[in-house]
Design a protein around this motif. Structure first.
Motif, PDB file in Angstrom:
ATOM      1  N   GLN A 296       0.827  -1.207   0.000  1.00 33.43           N
ATOM      2  CA  GLN A 296       0.000   0.000   0.000  1.00 33.43           C
ATOM      3  C   GLN A 296       0.863   1.259   0.000  1.00 33.43           C
ATOM      4  N   ALA A 297       1.888   1.296   0.868  1.00 34.93           N
ATOM      5  CA  ALA A 297       2.735   2.481   0.978  1.00 34.93           C
ATOM      6  C   ALA A 297       3.543   2.717  -0.294  1.00 34.93           C
ATOM      7  N   GLN A 298       4.100   1.639  -0.855  1.00 33.38           N
ATOM      8  CA  GLN A 298       4.945   1.802  -2.034  1.00 33.38           C
ATOM      9  C   GLN A 298       4.122   2.168  -3.265  1.00 33.38           C
ATOM     10  N   GLN A 299       2.921   1.630  -3.378  1.00 31.69           N
ATOM     11  CA  GLN A 299       2.071   2.026  -4.507  1.00 31.69           C
ATOM     12  C   GLN A 299       1.694   3.502  -4.407  1.00 31.69           C
ATOM     13  N   LYS A 300       1.422   3.946  -3.177  1.00 32.20           N
ATOM     14  CA  LYS A 300       1.103   5.359  -2.959  1.00 32.20           C
ATOM     15  C   LYS A 300       2.295   6.250  -3.346  1.00 32.20           C
ATOM     16  N   GLU A 301       3.500   5.815  -2.968  1.00 34.46           N
ATOM     17  CA  GLU A 301       4.696   6.600  -3.297  1.00 34.46           C
ATOM     18  C   GLU A 301       4.995   6.571  -4.794  1.00 34.46           C
ATOM     19  N   ILE A 302       4.708   5.465  -5.452  1.00 37.67           N
ATOM     20  CA  ILE A 302       4.859   5.421  -6.916  1.00 37.67           C
ATOM     21  C   ILE A 302       3.973   6.479  -7.561  1.00 37.67           C
ATOM     22  N   ASN A 303       2.741   6.579  -7.102  1.00 31.27           N
ATOM     23  CA  ASN A 303       1.816   7.578  -7.656  1.00 31.27           C
ATOM     24  C   ASN A 303       2.319   8.997  -7.407  1.00 31.27           C
ATOM     25  N   GLU A 304       2.858   9.249  -6.211  1.00 29.60           N
ATOM     26  CA  GLU A 304       3.382  10.577  -5.889  1.00 29.60           C
ATOM     27  C   GLU A 304       4.600  10.905  -6.750  1.00 29.60           C
ATOM     28  N   LEU A 305       5.478   9.930  -6.931  1.00 29.74           N
ATOM     29  CA  LEU A 305       6.671  10.141  -7.749  1.00 29.74           C
ATOM     30  C   LEU A 305       6.294  10.400  -9.213  1.00 29.74           C
ATOM     31  N   ARG A 306       5.299   9.702  -9.709  1.00 31.28           N
ATOM     32  CA  ARG A 306       4.883   9.907 -11.106  1.00 31.28           C
ATOM     33  C   ARG A 306       4.286  11.300 -11.303  1.00 31.28           C
ATOM     34  N   LYS A 307       3.590  11.784 -10.299  1.00 29.31           N
ATOM     35  CA  LYS A 307       3.063  13.152 -10.379  1.00 29.31           C
ATOM     36  C   LYS A 307       4.211  14.162 -10.414  1.00 29.31           C
ATOM     37  N   LEU A 308       5.239  13.920  -9.597  1.00 29.75           N
ATOM     38  CA  LEU A 308       6.398  14.812  -9.579  1.00 29.75           C
ATOM     39  C   LEU A 308       7.194  14.722 -10.882  1.00 29.75           C
ATOM     40  N   GLN A 309       7.049  13.606 -11.582  1.00 30.40           N
ATOM     41  CA  GLN A 309       7.768  13.410 -12.833  1.00 30.40           C
ATOM     42  C   GLN A 309       7.133  14.202 -13.982  1.00 30.40           C
ATOM     43  N   GLU A 310       5.881  14.560 -13.816  1.00 34.03           N
ATOM     44  CA  GLU A 310       5.174  15.326 -14.848  1.00 34.03           C
ATOM     45  C   GLU A 310       5.769  16.748 -14.945  1.00 34.03           C
ATOM     46  N   PRO A 311       5.682  17.380 -16.121  1.00 28.22           N
ATOM     47  CA  PRO A 311       6.292  18.705 -16.328  1.00 28.22           C
ATOM     48  C   PRO A 311       5.874  19.723 -15.275  1.00 28.22           C
TER      49      PRO A 311
END
Length: 219
Positions: free
Chosen positions: A202-217
């Protein structure tokens, strides 16, 4: 003078003594009931011990604890670099949170191995415990782990490049971690292992989503 009460014949006294009194019958029934409950309790205890048998050397639980400890150790290393050198405050905060959480989980997994009377490292190859048979890659790394060269690049990066590399490496790393958590959830029903694996996923999936948002322009 008052007459003396006559005693009943000997045969009648013997029959009266032989007949259990109500209190005696109650005590006997209670004793039998307690014995039955004791036997049931022994049965429940044996069944419980069998169900909660300590994981052995070659168990999925032991493999998961050992391999995920190593997997987490690399995540902690990368997270500390992001915390120390990241340019984006959100990246630094994520790095701090990841390092703290995963280091604590390493501690829990190492404690399991001690409680199970197992060594921190075993003789089986990494990932051999996984139900789907997915092992290490050509570099001997578990799913999602960075190569030593990638880690060096992260250490040597500056400014926004730290953020970019950290996001890229940690997304891949977390995807591998989620895969390993799924593996032990398929293989184990041990309560503490299931709870930990579900929390990790649960925690790592949540962090993946946060990192992908930060990866956006405009992240």
């Amino acid at each position: 003078m008052p007459t003396t009460a006559q005693k009943p014949p000997v045969s009648e006294r013997t029959e009266a003594a032989a007949e259990p009194r109500p209190a005696s019958r109650t005590l006997r029934y209670l004793t039998l009931a307690m014995a039955a409950l004791l036997l049931l309790g022994v049965g429940w205890t044996v069944a419980t011990l069998a169900a909660g048998r300590t994981p052995g050397e070659n168990s999925a639980e032991a493999g998961f604890a050992r391999d995920m400890s190593r997997h987490h150790a690399q995540a902690v290393e990368m997270a500390m670099v992001a915390y120390a050198k990241g340019q984006d405050p959100a990246i630094r905060q994520l790095g701090y949170d990841m390092a703290l959480t995963q280091q604590a989980q390493i501690g829990h997994m190492q404690r399991w191995l001690q409680e199970w009377d197992l060594l921190p490292t075993g003789s089986r190859p990494a990932m051999e415990w996984m139900p789907d048979g997915v092992g290490v890659d050509a570099n001997g790394l578990m799913p999602g782990m960075a190569t030593r060269e990638e880690i060096i690049r992260l250490y040597e990066a500056e400014g926004a490049e730290v953020d970019r590399l950290f996001i890229e490496l940690m997304i891949k790393h977390h995807i591998g971690g989620v895969h390993m958590a799924d593996g032990v959830l398929d293989a184990s029903d041990r309560a503490e292992v299931v709870r930990m694996a579900e929390a990790m996923k649960q925690a790592q999936q949540k962090e993946i989503n946060e990192l992908r948002k930060l990866q956006e322009p405009n992240g």
